[in-house]
Design a protein around this motif. Structure first.
Motif, PDB file in Angstrom:
ATOM      1  N   HIS A 147      -5.443  13.412  -3.792  1.00  0.00           N
ATOM      2  CA  HIS A 147      -5.329  11.921  -3.730  1.00  0.00           C
ATOM      3  C   HIS A 147      -5.923  11.811  -2.287  1.00  0.00           C
ATOM      4  O   HIS A 147      -5.517  10.720  -1.365  1.00  0.00           O
ATOM      5  CB  HIS A 147      -3.686  11.505  -3.619  1.00  0.00           C
ATOM      6  CG  HIS A 147      -3.244  11.476  -5.033  1.00  0.00           C
ATOM      7  ND1 HIS A 147      -3.781  10.473  -6.006  1.00  0.00           N
ATOM      8  CD2 HIS A 147      -2.211  12.300  -5.487  1.00  0.00           C
ATOM      9  CE1 HIS A 147      -2.819  10.998  -7.349  1.00  0.00           C
ATOM     10  NE2 HIS A 147      -2.025  11.946  -6.794  1.00  0.00           N
ATOM     11  N   GLU A 157      -7.331   8.291  -2.177  1.00  0.00           N
ATOM     12  CA  GLU A 157      -6.080   7.274  -2.103  1.00  0.00           C
ATOM     13  C   GLU A 157      -5.673   7.092  -0.719  1.00  0.00           C
ATOM     14  O   GLU A 157      -5.369   5.861  -0.413  1.00  0.00           O
ATOM     15  CB  GLU A 157      -5.121   7.583  -3.006  1.00  0.00           C
ATOM     16  CG  GLU A 157      -5.579   7.218  -4.608  1.00  0.00           C
ATOM     17  CD  GLU A 157      -6.164   8.366  -5.209  1.00  0.00           C
ATOM     18  OE1 GLU A 157      -6.700   9.323  -4.482  1.00  0.00           O
ATOM     19  OE2 GLU A 157      -6.450   8.292  -6.242  1.00  0.00           O
ATOM     20  N   GLN A 215       0.947   6.765  -6.997  1.00  0.00           N
ATOM     21  CA  GLN A 215      -0.124   7.569  -7.083  1.00  0.00           C
ATOM     22  C   GLN A 215       0.346   8.974  -7.309  1.00  0.00           C
ATOM     23  O   GLN A 215       0.046  10.066  -8.264  1.00  0.00           O
ATOM     24  CB  GLN A 215      -1.288   7.494  -6.281  1.00  0.00           C
ATOM     25  CG  GLN A 215      -1.743   5.935  -6.139  1.00  0.00           C
ATOM     26  CD  GLN A 215      -2.377   5.481  -7.564  1.00  0.00           C
ATOM     27  OE1 GLN A 215      -3.147   6.163  -8.248  1.00  0.00           O
ATOM     28  NE2 GLN A 215      -1.638   4.335  -8.100  1.00  0.00           N
ATOM     29  N   TYR A 216       1.106   9.467  -6.377  1.00  0.00           N
ATOM     30  CA  TYR A 216       1.479  10.867  -6.548  1.00  0.00           C
ATOM     31  C   TYR A 216       2.627  11.024  -7.302  1.00  0.00           C
ATOM     32  O   TYR A 216       2.569  12.201  -7.869  1.00  0.00           O
ATOM     33  CB  TYR A 216       2.293  11.000  -5.136  1.00  0.00           C
ATOM     34  CG  TYR A 216       1.116  11.672  -3.899  1.00  0.00           C
ATOM     35  CD1 TYR A 216       0.522  12.762  -3.879  1.00  0.00           C
ATOM     36  CD2 TYR A 216       0.817  10.752  -2.851  1.00  0.00           C
ATOM     37  CE1 TYR A 216      -0.267  13.342  -2.894  1.00  0.00           C
ATOM     38  CE2 TYR A 216      -0.241  11.123  -2.033  1.00  0.00           C
ATOM     39  CZ  TYR A 216      -0.661  12.414  -2.144  1.00  0.00           C
ATOM     40  OH  TYR A 216      -1.785  12.816  -1.002  1.00  0.00           O
ATOM     41  N   ILE A 260       0.881  -1.296   0.029  1.00  0.00           N
ATOM     42  CA  ILE A 260       0.054  -0.063   0.009  1.00  0.00           C
ATOM     43  C   ILE A 260       0.889   1.194  -0.013  1.00  0.00           C
ATOM     44  O   ILE A 260       0.630   2.406  -0.558  1.00  0.00           O
ATOM     45  CB  ILE A 260      -1.019  -0.008   1.013  1.00  0.00           C
ATOM     46  CG1 ILE A 260      -2.311   0.794   0.951  1.00  0.00           C
ATOM     47  CG2 ILE A 260      -0.237   0.272   2.621  1.00  0.00           C
ATOM     48  CD1 ILE A 260      -3.056   0.439  -0.081  1.00  0.00           C
ATOM     49  N   MET A 274      -7.710   5.256   1.413  1.00  0.00           N
ATOM     50  CA  MET A 274      -7.902   3.717   1.111  1.00  0.00           C
ATOM     51  C   MET A 274      -6.593   3.033   1.753  1.00  0.00           C
ATOM     52  O   MET A 274      -6.674   2.052   2.212  1.00  0.00           O
ATOM     53  CB  MET A 274      -7.864   3.620  -0.178  1.00  0.00           C
ATOM     54  CG  MET A 274      -9.291   3.997  -1.154  1.00  0.00           C
ATOM     55  SD  MET A 274      -9.074   3.816  -2.828  1.00  0.00           S
ATOM     56  CE  MET A 274      -8.542   2.225  -3.038  1.00  0.00           C
ATOM     57  N   ALA A 275      -5.516   3.830   1.713  1.00  0.00           N
ATOM     58  CA  ALA A 275      -4.092   3.377   2.163  1.00  0.00           C
ATOM     59  C   ALA A 275      -4.366   3.165   3.809  1.00  0.00           C
ATOM     60  O   ALA A 275      -3.934   2.118   4.470  1.00  0.00           O
ATOM     61  CB  ALA A 275      -3.025   4.453   1.913  1.00  0.00           C
ATOM     62  N   TRP A 323       2.129   1.712  -3.721  1.00  0.00           N
ATOM     63  CA  TRP A 323       1.040   2.049  -4.313  1.00  0.00           C
ATOM     64  C   TRP A 323       0.785   3.518  -4.306  1.00  0.00           C
ATOM     65  O   TRP A 323       0.581   4.275  -5.309  1.00  0.00           O
ATOM     66  CB  TRP A 323       0.023   1.053  -4.204  1.00  0.00           C
ATOM     67  CG  TRP A 323      -1.498   1.671  -4.698  1.00  0.00           C
ATOM     68  CD1 TRP A 323      -1.805   1.378  -5.870  1.00  0.00           C
ATOM     69  CD2 TRP A 323      -2.326   2.433  -4.348  1.00  0.00           C
ATOM     70  NE1 TRP A 323      -2.844   1.933  -6.363  1.00  0.00           N
ATOM     71  CE2 TRP A 323      -3.276   2.431  -5.322  1.00  0.00           C
ATOM     72  CE3 TRP A 323      -2.511   3.140  -2.977  1.00  0.00           C
ATOM     73  CZ2 TRP A 323      -4.528   3.339  -5.070  1.00  0.00           C
ATOM     74  CZ3 TRP A 323      -3.794   3.714  -2.722  1.00  0.00           C
ATOM     75  CH2 TRP A 323      -4.753   3.914  -3.836  1.00  0.00           C
ATOM     76  N   LEU A 324       0.314   4.215  -3.024  1.00  0.00           N
ATOM     77  CA  LEU A 324       0.279   5.420  -2.734  1.00  0.00           C
ATOM     78  C   LEU A 324       1.397   6.245  -3.521  1.00  0.00           C
ATOM     79  O   LEU A 324       1.105   7.347  -3.946  1.00  0.00           O
ATOM     80  CB  LEU A 324       0.221   5.837  -1.369  1.00  0.00           C
ATOM     81  CG  LEU A 324      -0.101   7.069  -0.924  1.00  0.00           C
ATOM     82  CD1 LEU A 324      -1.733   7.393  -1.625  1.00  0.00           C
ATOM     83  CD2 LEU A 324      -0.270   7.132   0.616  1.00  0.00           C
TER      84      LEU A 324
END
Length: 450
Positions: free
Chosen positions: A249, A252, A240-241, A233, A255-256, A236-237
């Motif tokens: 975000h 996101e 995204q950034y 996670i 979710m994290a 993944w985050l």
């Protein structure tokens, strides 16, 4: 009358020998845990590391959180293995093996000077640190005085953080003589040799115990769930950034946070009884530490932070309270949210001291009954956190933390702390007060967990 006097003298000598032995093992546990903690927290570096290519340095930097996740799994696996064998000498021998192999890895790194091996050596360092941390924890966690040395060693270096100022790497993380310092590894090796030899004679006087028929795999599963989910996670985050740096975000991040709390809950429920308390506290402490202490601290402050951590540990042992522990963590998250982005040195010092006291108190409060549970809780302090994936206003290392990042980090840490508080409430409700006896610590023998 003479016989009684002689027996009292023999008993007094026995107590002195036992206390001196505990003192030696306590010092060994402190330095062993410190070496393992630094290895899991920092990338392996040598004098020639800064001359490596940018690609190799980026690969090394990316391997640190992955190595920490692997190290956590290895540490819990090692603890489960030595506890299953129920032989103290095996635990000390395994810890000694981990430290000696780390020393060899660093000796080779000084002379190989191959940038291609940096990432491989870092993974190897993390694996060996896991062996050292897990075996040493299983050896001492049920012995009150050495256990304190072990916890203080692991927790203090987590509190101190990146050691940037002490190692003179404020502007360049790779312009450093060596990390972990080889002198620190060598000290741990010498102390482990002494403690292993001392416990060897004690092991000869103990009747050999049979190996458990079944290997308890639930702590290993708990470590895998916690470490791998948090690692996935976080990466993944960060992606995204990287792909959309100008977007908030918020979804996101939510979710994290949810994924991290779900992983912590799954790991806590896999552990026996209420041993999962340590997992919830560790997950929230890692996030709060990232949000509170971004600025490097001078090397001399490490002694102060070790003392404060030890004081918090003793307070937690004497007056344990999960409620107080999580309140302290929430308070630190609020402090991280409201503190100014450019800290005054006194604000930084106060935040560091408060964090050290809180970490020590949480370690004293958790007190898992099963050795691998304690190893998981302590090693989880070195896992990555989603705070590190959040955007920063500066590309320098360590990150100076601008106002936007500071507010975002504080909110995220507060969300994780409040979520952990809810998890602790659920754990207390659904798990019995009296813990079951699924396995034994290395020093428990047939006595069980009580």
């Amino acid at each position: 009358m003479g016989a009684i006097t002689d027996s009292r003298a023999d008993a007094s000598k026995f107590d002195e020998v036992r206390k001196s032995g505990d003192a030696i093992d306590t010092i060994t546990a402190f330095f062993g845990a410190a070496v393992a903690g630094v290895a899991l927290f920092l990338p392996i570096t040598f004098r020639w590391t800064a001359a490596s290519s940018a690609y190799r340095l980026a690969s090394l930097n990316n391997s640190v959180p992955r190595g920490a996740a692997i190290g956590v799994i290895v540490a819990v696996t090692a603890a489960v293995m030595v506890v299953t064998f129920r032989e103290p000498l095996l635990a000390w021998t395994a810890a000694l093996f981990g430290a000696v192999a780390m020393d060899i890895n660093h000796f080779a790194g000084r002379h190989v000077t191959s940038a291609d091996l940096l990432t491989t050596q870092n993974y190897l360092d993390a694996i060996l640190a896991g062996v050292l941390l897990g075996a040493l924890g299983a050896a001492v966690v049920r012995r009150p005085v050495p256990a304190i040395g072990f916890v203080v060693g692991a927790a203090s270096f987590f509190v101190f953080g990146d050691l940037a100022a002490m190692l003179q790497i404020a502007n360049d993380p790779y312009a450093v003589l060596e990390a972990p310092p080889r002198w620190l590894i060598s000290v741990a090796v010498v102390l482990l040799i002494i403690s292993t030899l001392r416990n060897r004679s004690q092991s000869k006087e103990t009747k050999p115990l049979r190996i458990a028929v079944e290997l308890p795999v639930t702590p290993i599963l708990a470590s895998m769930v916690l470490a791998l989910v948090i690692l996935a996670i976080t990466e993944w985050l960060a992606r995204q950034y990287h792909h959309a740096p100008d977007v908030s975000h918020a979804i996101e991040i939510g979710m994290a946070v949810a994924a991290t709390l779900i992983a912590a809950t799954a790991a806590a429920m896999l552990l026996p009884g209420r041993d999962g308390i340590g997992v919830y506290l560790a997950v929230s402490l890692v996030a709060v530490a990232e949000a509170v202490t971004e600025d490097p601290r001078p090397g001399w402050s490490i002694a102060v932070l070790i003392a404060v951590t030890a004081a918090g540990l003793l307070i937690g042992i004497r007056m344990p309270s999960t409620f107080i522990a999580i309140v302290l963590i929430v308070g630190l998250a609020v402090f991280a949210l409201v503190k100014p982005p450019n800290d005054h040195r006194y604000v930084t010092a106060a935040g560091s001291a408060a964090l050290a006291l809180t970490v020590g108190y949480c370690c004293g409060t958790a007190r898992p009954r099963y050795a691998p549970s304690g190893v998981l809780a302590l090693s989880a302090l070195y896992l990555p956190t989603i705070i590190t994936a959040l955007p920063h206003d500066s590309a320098e290392w360590p990150l100076d933390g601008g106002a936007n990042h500071q507010t975002l980090a504080g909110r995220t840490a507060l969300a994780l702390a409040l979520g952990s508080a809810l998890g602790l409430v659920a754990l207390h409700r659904f798990r019995p007060r009296r813990r079951p006896k699924p396995a034994q610590s290395v020093d428990d023998g047939p006595k069980g967990l009580a």
